[in-house]
Design a protein around this motif. Structure first.
Motif, PDB file in Angstrom:
ATOM      1  N   LEU A   1      10.145  43.535   8.279  1.00  0.00           N
ATOM      2  CA  LEU A   1      10.957  43.932   9.210  1.00  0.00           C
ATOM      3  C   LEU A   1      10.334  43.380  10.565  1.00  0.00           C
ATOM      4  CD1 LEU A   1      11.351  47.838   8.633  1.00  0.00           C
ATOM      5  CD2 LEU A   1      12.944  45.760   8.199  1.00  0.00           C
ATOM      6  N   GLN A   2       8.939  43.049  10.774  1.00  0.00           N
ATOM      7  CA  GLN A   2       8.550  42.404  12.077  1.00  0.00           C
ATOM      8  C   GLN A   2       8.929  40.854  12.190  1.00  0.00           C
ATOM      9  OE1 GLN A   2       4.564  43.809  12.247  1.00  0.00           O
ATOM     10  NE2 GLN A   2       5.070  45.789  12.802  1.00  0.00           N
ATOM     11  N   SER A   3       9.096  40.404  10.977  1.00  0.00           N
ATOM     12  CA  SER A   3       9.336  39.144  10.880  1.00  0.00           C
ATOM     13  C   SER A   3      10.950  38.703  11.281  1.00  0.00           C
ATOM     14  CB  SER A   3       8.954  38.498   9.599  1.00  0.00           C
ATOM     15  OG  SER A   3       9.972  38.947   8.660  1.00  0.00           O
ATOM     16  N   ASN A   4      11.760  39.452  11.155  1.00  0.00           N
ATOM     17  CA  ASN A   4      13.180  39.385  11.694  1.00  0.00           C
ATOM     18  C   ASN A   4      13.706  40.500  12.561  1.00  0.00           C
ATOM     19  OD1 ASN A   4      16.089  39.306  11.542  1.00  0.00           O
ATOM     20  ND2 ASN A   4      16.055  37.992   9.420  1.00  0.00           N
ATOM     21  N   ALA A   5      13.899  40.244  13.793  1.00  0.00           N
ATOM     22  CA  ALA A   5      14.629  41.126  14.600  1.00  0.00           C
ATOM     23  C   ALA A   5      15.800  41.712  14.191  1.00  0.00           C
ATOM     24  CB  ALA A   5      14.511  40.766  16.110  1.00  0.00           C
ATOM     25  N   GLY A   6      16.703  41.115  13.692  1.00  0.00           N
ATOM     26  CA  GLY A   6      17.995  41.249  13.273  1.00  0.00           C
ATOM     27  C   GLY A   6      18.084  42.188  11.901  1.00  0.00           C
ATOM     28  N   LEU A   7      17.012  42.194  11.142  1.00  0.00           N
ATOM     29  CA  LEU A   7      16.808  42.777   9.918  1.00  0.00           C
ATOM     30  C   LEU A   7      16.360  44.239  10.424  1.00  0.00           C
ATOM     31  CD1 LEU A   7      16.970  43.106   6.984  1.00  0.00           C
ATOM     32  CD2 LEU A   7      14.419  42.048   6.792  1.00  0.00           C
ATOM     33  N   LYS A   8      15.360  44.343  11.430  1.00  0.00           N
ATOM     34  CA  LYS A   8      14.808  45.319  11.703  1.00  0.00           C
ATOM     35  C   LYS A   8      15.731  46.292  12.465  1.00  0.00           C
ATOM     36  CE  LYS A   8      11.013  47.305  14.810  1.00  0.00           C
ATOM     37  NZ  LYS A   8       9.920  46.872  15.426  1.00  0.00           N
ATOM     38  N   SER A   9      17.041  45.655  13.174  1.00  0.00           N
ATOM     39  CA  SER A   9      17.913  46.472  13.713  1.00  0.00           C
ATOM     40  C   SER A   9      18.804  47.320  12.545  1.00  0.00           C
ATOM     41  CB  SER A   9      18.655  45.636  14.783  1.00  0.00           C
ATOM     42  OG  SER A   9      19.320  44.580  14.008  1.00  0.00           O
ATOM     43  N   ARG A  10      18.723  46.764  11.770  1.00  0.00           N
ATOM     44  CA  ARG A  10      19.806  47.355  10.443  1.00  0.00           C
ATOM     45  C   ARG A  10      19.004  48.553   9.793  1.00  0.00           C
ATOM     46  NH1 ARG A  10      20.380  41.619   9.812  1.00  0.00           N
ATOM     47  NH2 ARG A  10      22.428  41.075  10.184  1.00  0.00           N
ATOM     48  N   PHE A  11      17.647  48.802  10.102  1.00  0.00           N
ATOM     49  CA  PHE A  11      17.069  49.926   9.602  1.00  0.00           C
ATOM     50  C   PHE A  11      16.443  50.708  10.519  1.00  0.00           C
ATOM     51  CE2 PHE A  11      17.023  46.399   6.287  1.00  0.00           C
ATOM     52  CZ  PHE A  11      17.466  46.988   5.067  1.00  0.00           C
TER      53      PHE A  11
END
Length: 118
Positions: A1-11
């Motif tokens: 999750l830390q490697s992709n800010a967009g992914l982190k926002s989805r969770f």
């Protein structure tokens, strides 16, 4: 999750799992050995606990806690099998794990080599 800010926002919810204690890791290792039909001598059990503490103290970022117990178990069984074959063990000694079967720290924390074709 830390490697992709967009992914982190989805969770929006994250779960933090605490690592196992050395006592818990030791219990897991002992249970795994006994569950698979081996006899574990006290000095071997003590050496496992010391080794787990040493592994924890020298851990790197990729320390996998519970997975380390499985990897350690595999190395113990391989070392025991090598000793059984080279020494011609018989009887209960074929299923007895001794301190001699517990790898040193450098061997216990080695990554498994991959085999196969490229």
């Amino acid at each position: 999750l830390q490697s992709n800010a967009g992914l982190k926002s989805r969770f929006p919810n994250t779960f933090l799992f605490e690592g196992y204690s050395i006592e818990q890791l030791h219990t897991m290792a002992v249970n795994k050995i006994r569950h698979n039909g081996y006899i574990l001598l006290k000095e071997a059990s003590d050496k496992i606990k010391t080794l787990l503490q040493d592994m924890y103290d020298t851990r790197k970022d990729e320390w996998a806690n519970g997975r380390e117990v499985t990897n350690l178990y595999d190395r113990i069984i391989i070392k025991h099998a090598d000793r059984a074959i080279s020494s011609g063990l018989e009887g209960n000694m074929l299923i007895t794990i001794t301190a001699e079967d517990i790898p040193d720290l450098d061997k216990a924390s080695q990554k498994t080599r991959k085999i196969g074709f490229r």
